[in-house]
Structures are given as C-alpha cells and as structure tokens.
Design a protein around this motif. Structure first.
Motif, mmCIF file in Angstrom:
data_model
loop_
_atom_site.group_PDB
_atom_site.id
_atom_site.type_symbol
_atom_site.label_atom_id
_atom_site.label_comp_id
_atom_site.label_asym_id
_atom_site.label_seq_id
_atom_site.Cartn_x
_atom_site.Cartn_y
_atom_site.Cartn_z
ATOM 1 N N ALA A 317 16.055 32.715 5.528
ATOM 2 C CA ALA A 317 17.390 32.139 5.393
ATOM 3 C C ALA A 317 17.351 30.893 4.506
ATOM 4 N N LEU A 318 18.477 30.597 3.883
ATOM 5 C CA LEU A 318 18.554 29.514 2.908
ATOM 6 C C LEU A 318 18.277 28.148 3.524
ATOM 7 N N TRP A 319 18.609 27.948 4.798
ATOM 8 C CA TRP A 319 18.422 26.621 5.398
ATOM 9 C C TRP A 319 16.959 26.198 5.381
ATOM 10 N N ARG A 320 16.067 27.170 5.304
ATOM 11 C CA ARG A 320 14.646 26.846 5.311
ATOM 12 C C ARG A 320 14.180 26.252 3.984
ATOM 13 N N ASP A 321 15.055 26.231 2.983
ATOM 14 C CA ASP A 321 14.734 25.626 1.694
ATOM 15 C C ASP A 321 15.533 24.349 1.438
ATOM 16 N N ALA A 392 18.220 12.382 4.649
ATOM 17 C CA ALA A 392 17.510 13.451 3.948
ATOM 18 C C ALA A 392 16.156 13.717 4.591
ATOM 19 N N ARG A 393 15.454 12.645 4.953
ATOM 20 C CA ARG A 393 14.149 12.819 5.601
ATOM 21 C C ARG A 393 14.314 13.447 6.985
ATOM 22 N N SER A 394 15.347 13.062 7.684
ATOM 23 C CA SER A 394 15.585 13.651 9.014
ATOM 24 C C SER A 394 15.882 15.142 8.903
ATOM 25 N N ILE A 395 16.611 15.528 7.863
ATOM 26 C CA ILE A 395 16.871 16.949 7.642
ATOM 27 C C ILE A 395 15.563 17.683 7.353
ATOM 28 N N GLY A 396 14.680 17.035 6.590
ATOM 29 C CA GLY A 396 13.378 17.631 6.327
ATOM 30 C C GLY A 396 12.577 17.810 7.598
ATOM 31 N N GLN A 444 21.722 28.426 13.188
ATOM 32 C CA GLN A 444 22.925 27.837 13.772
ATOM 33 C C GLN A 444 22.639 26.437 14.304
ATOM 34 N N LEU A 445 21.501 26.290 14.968
ATOM 35 C CA LEU A 445 21.126 24.976 15.501
ATOM 36 C C LEU A 445 20.914 23.982 14.360
ATOM 37 N N PHE A 446 20.260 24.412 13.309
ATOM 38 C CA PHE A 446 19.991 23.525 12.176
ATOM 39 C C PHE A 446 21.284 22.989 11.583
#
Length: 513
Positions: A317-321, A392-396, A444-446
């Motif tokens: 899925a795209l969220w993993r990038d 941004a770092r937290s998203i990473g 969904q959680l992400f």
C-alpha cells in the motif's frame, strides 16, 4: 503517404480529463493543444492504465517546460523558482503553446510520415509486423495464455488511436527485455532488446487542484549549463535516431524525461486512419542507454551498497512509502532517497493543495507483467520535513512501527505453520491470510493517526492489529494440544522472538515495543 494530418494529437480528443467546474457540457477528452491552453480549468487527467499515465506525465512535463521557458535556468535555481511561481499565477500562454506546437504539428501526427514517437523505417527494416495483440498490453499474443479477454492472432481486433497512444507510451517506458522482432540496420541484424527505462518501477507525481498546478509542480530545475538547443526531445530532432550509435550522456532534464527508450515501434493504421490494425515492435538501440536518474522514483541502497529504484509492488500500500516522500533521509536500513521532484514542491505553493499520485507497473526485469499499480495520498505535503520536521519524523516512526509488526506477524504465522506441520519456515497460506487481515487495517490506523497528528504510543495499535490477525489465522489448530503449543511458542515472534542468554539459562521473550 499523404502529407495531410491523419490523426493529429494536437487536436484529436485522445487525452481523458476531469474539469474543475464539473459541468456536463465539457468534453471528456481533449487534444494536446486544448489540454495545455486550458490546464487551469482541468482538474486532473483521466488516463489509464497507470503506467500510461506515468509515461504521459513525463511527456507533458517536457512540453510544459518548453512552452514556459522553464527548460533553462541560466541565472540559477532561485530565479527559476521565482519564474515558476509567477507562471502559477498567470496561467498558460496560448500564444506560447501555438508557437511551440504549430511548427511541429506533423511530428504529432500518429500516422504521418514522421509518426509521433515512432520509427517509420521499421516497415522496411523488419520482415513482418508483430501484430496488434502484441502492442496491447494485457492481450494474449502468440502462444501466451488468455487472461483478460479472448483475442486471437488469426482475427485480431483493432484499437482506436487514443488507446494505441497509451500502449505506445507503455512500450517505450516499460517494455520488456529479451527476444523481439528481427530488425536489420546495415550489416546488423538483431532480435533482442534491453528493458525500458521505467520497467518494474513505481513513480510518484505531485498533483495540485488543477492540471496547471500539477504540471508546474512536476518540473525540476535544470542545471545552469543546460541549453534548450541541445536538450532535445525525440520529436524535436531533425533526423531520426541512429540505432547503432554509441549511447551518450543526456544533455538535460527534457532528454532524460523522453529518452532512455530501448524499443522502436511503428503503428499500422486502417484505411480511415482512426484505428491501429497492426504494429512493428523491435529494438530501438543496440546496447543499454545510460540511466535517466528519473526524478520521480524512490532510490534505495542495497546491503551491498548498490543503489536501485524501489520497485512497484501491487501488494504494498502507498502509505508504506509516505515517509520516503516527506523525509530527506527516512528511517530504516535501506536508506531510501526521496524523489528529486519533491525538493522544490514546497517552493511553489505555501498551502496543502498538493497530493501525491503513485503510478507503476509490477513486472520482473525481463518479460513478465504482473499488475498495474496506482494510489493517491491525501494532501499532506505541508507535512514535509522542511516545513514541519517533528511531524514528518513522527510519521516516519509511525510507518516503521506498522512495518515492524507486519514483519513480525508474517514470521510468527510461518513459524506456527512450520512447527505444526514439522516443516521448514517458508511462505504458506497462513502468511497470506495474516497479511490480508493486517495490512488494510494497519493502513486505516496509519491515516487516522496522521490526520489527527496523534503519534503517542501508536505502536500499540499496530501490535494489537498483529495480535488480532494472529489469533484469527491460528484459531482452528489452537483447539488441539499440539497446535496450541506450536501457536503459543510462535506467538513470541510478535514481541521480538526469543533471545538466547549465556550458558543454559532458558530463553526469554525479548522486550520490545
């Protein structure tokens, strides 16, 4: 052949579009001139499949750079960025579009003497065409199996000109390596080709609220040494390329965007020049061309230290990038490098109008085509590291946590399966079931956490999803004593597995988030 334009890509409605006003009286497809002159009134391109849109974007970026003068940056990148920002407000210049395209009109004819992105010499240099079924990706050709429709070489169905352009572009950018039709040039007669420059890749394109925003956002500042009379697109060269010439370095971004092609094609029209009934498909260049250093792909580094493009994966899925788009140097052992295009997107618009569209083609490196890949993020580039580094770092970190428990879940179910069946740990049906349960819920959680900007203890949510998936997949065998022991033993993989201690001290579960 008659010099009159037969299928002019400048005026024929071959590019599907969505209009910003959403009215029904707008045409669903337009020619290249209308597309460029009304780019502010067009919301987005409605072109498929995904690799065709990816290829078309690159062609449009090159033309946009040319008609706006953004094909050069002799005064440096800052001045180039200022000019681009001014163009965002002023919109496309109809006179500039006409001044560029009108002199090249014959080269934007799909079936003319110098057909668009084709080589008319193939009609003489190839002993026979490959067939329209070979041109259309997804159709069976030769002895291949039928998957998406019944098509037979004895009675091939023609394709309309608009669809043929999509397949032409996909062949040039994503074409396979290996055996192809024989082509004889002088004393050289060969029947093999190298893979297209984007084969098996996934590319990422910034998209705004209008096509004009999207095209400008997709441009990359050229080096100050680039000159437009040297950095040419294929349709700008006076002569057809020499297929036997040694490969040379690309003189600038436009030649990189529209270069690197390893195949040559020639479409054969019907008598009315509205449909394609056959096609020549063969090698276009001997030897592999230099890499294009494409600015829309994520680069990674292997454990051996070799750079490679992150491949398209229909199961990913795209969220993993996402963190590889927001961060200059995301976390992880493979150290992905953000696509170059995103280095200057934030300089174009100060708000959150930009989303990201991922387009690709899952393929092997040679001939096997698997599946088209497409996805789109929310408008989140306002969260880039340059603007909000902590977020941004937290998203990473959030992505890393999701990946961590996805990997642990996969290992846990494989170990449980292996112990129950007294086999080696390998891929199994449980792993597929667990992935189907975990990854959609993890996505969904992400996104819910990203939208709420709530990152505290988010890893617990992923761990809970992994536990739920594990319990669901192993519920049946857990009813037996043997199954229950194996399942509980393998469950420790969800928490990091067993860590051996010195001596004969029993193994204990490794502490982990």
């Amino acid at each position: 052949m008659d010099q009159k334009l037969q299928f002019s890509l400048l005026s024929e409605p071959w590019i599907g579009v969505l209009w910003t006003d959403g009215t029904q009286d707008r045409p669903p497809a337009v020619g290249l001139k209308t597309l460029l002159t009304q780019a502010r009134q067009i919301k987005a391109l409605a072109v498929g499949p995904a690799p065709a849109l990816s290829a078309l974007y690159r062609v449009l970026y090159a033309i946009t750079a040319r008609i706006t003068g953004l094909d050069e940056a002799q005064d440096g990148p800052d001045e180039w960025l200022d000019r681009r920002a001014e163009l965002l407000e002023s919109g496309p210049d109809t006179a500039a579009v006409d001044a560029y395209l009108d002199p090249l009109a014959a080269r934007f004819d799909l079936f003319g003497p110098r057909p668009f992105l084709q080589d008319p010499r193939l009609a003489v240099e190839c002993p026979k065409p490959a067939g329209v079924n070979k041109l259309v990706l997804g159709r069976p050709a030769g002895n291949n199996s039928t998957w998406f429709g019944h098509h037979f070489d004895d009675a091939p169905e023609s394709v309309d000109g608009a669809e043929a352009v999509s397949h032409l572009l996909m062949w040039l950018y994503y074409g396979p390596s290996g055996r192809c039709a024989t082509r004889t040039v002088g004393s050289t007669s060969e029947a093999n080709a190298s893979a297209g420059p984007l084969r098996s890749t996934l590319s990422f394109h910034p998209e705004g609220t209008s096509l004009w925003e999207s095209l400008l956002a997709g441009l990359v500042p050229p080096e100050s040494t680039v000159r437009r009379d040297q950095d040419l697109c294929p349709w700008e060269h006076e002569d057809l390329p020499d297929p036997l010439a040694a490969a040379t370095a690309y003189p600038g971004p436009l030649s990189r965007l529209t270069g690197g092609w390893q195949h040559a094609l020639l479409l054969v029209p019907d008598v009315g020049a509205r449909h394609v009934t056959d096609a020549y498909i063969t090698w276009g260049h001997r030897g592999k061309k230099p890499p294009t250093n494409d600015p829309y792909v994520i680069w990674q580094v292997s454990q051996q230290g070799n750079p490679y493009v992150r491949p398209a994966d229909s199961g990913r899925a795209l969220w993993r990038d996402v963190d590889a788009l927001l961060l200059k140097e995301p976390s992880g052992s493979q150290a992905p490098r953000r696509p170059t295009v995103f280095a200057t997107v934030g300089d174009l618009m100060d708000d959150d109008r930009i989303s990201v569209r991922a387009l690709g083609f899952e393929q092997d490196g040679k001939t096997k085509d698997v599946q088209f890949v497409q996805g789109c993020t929310p408008q989140l580039l306002n969260l880039m590291e340059e603007r909000r580094p902590e977020i941004a770092r937290s998203i990473g970190d959030l992505r890393v946590a999701g990946e961590l428990y996805g990997r642990r879940l996969g290992l846990a179910v494989k170990r449980a399966w292996a112990e129950i069946n007294n086999a080696k740990i390998t891929d199994c049906a449980w792993a597929e079931q667990a992935a189907a349960h975990y990854w959609p819920r993890a996505e969904q959680l992400f996104w819910s956490r990203v939208r709420a900007e709530d990152f505290d203890g988010a890893w617990r949510g992923f761990r809970r999803l992994a536990e739920e998936a594990y319990d669901e997949v192993t519920a049946g065998p857990a009813r037996t004593a043997r199954g229950a022991r194996a399942i509980e033993h393998a469950r420790l993989e969800l928490y990091g597995g067993r860590r051996k201690t010195r001596g004969t001290t029993p193994a204990v579960a490794q502490k982990t988030p």
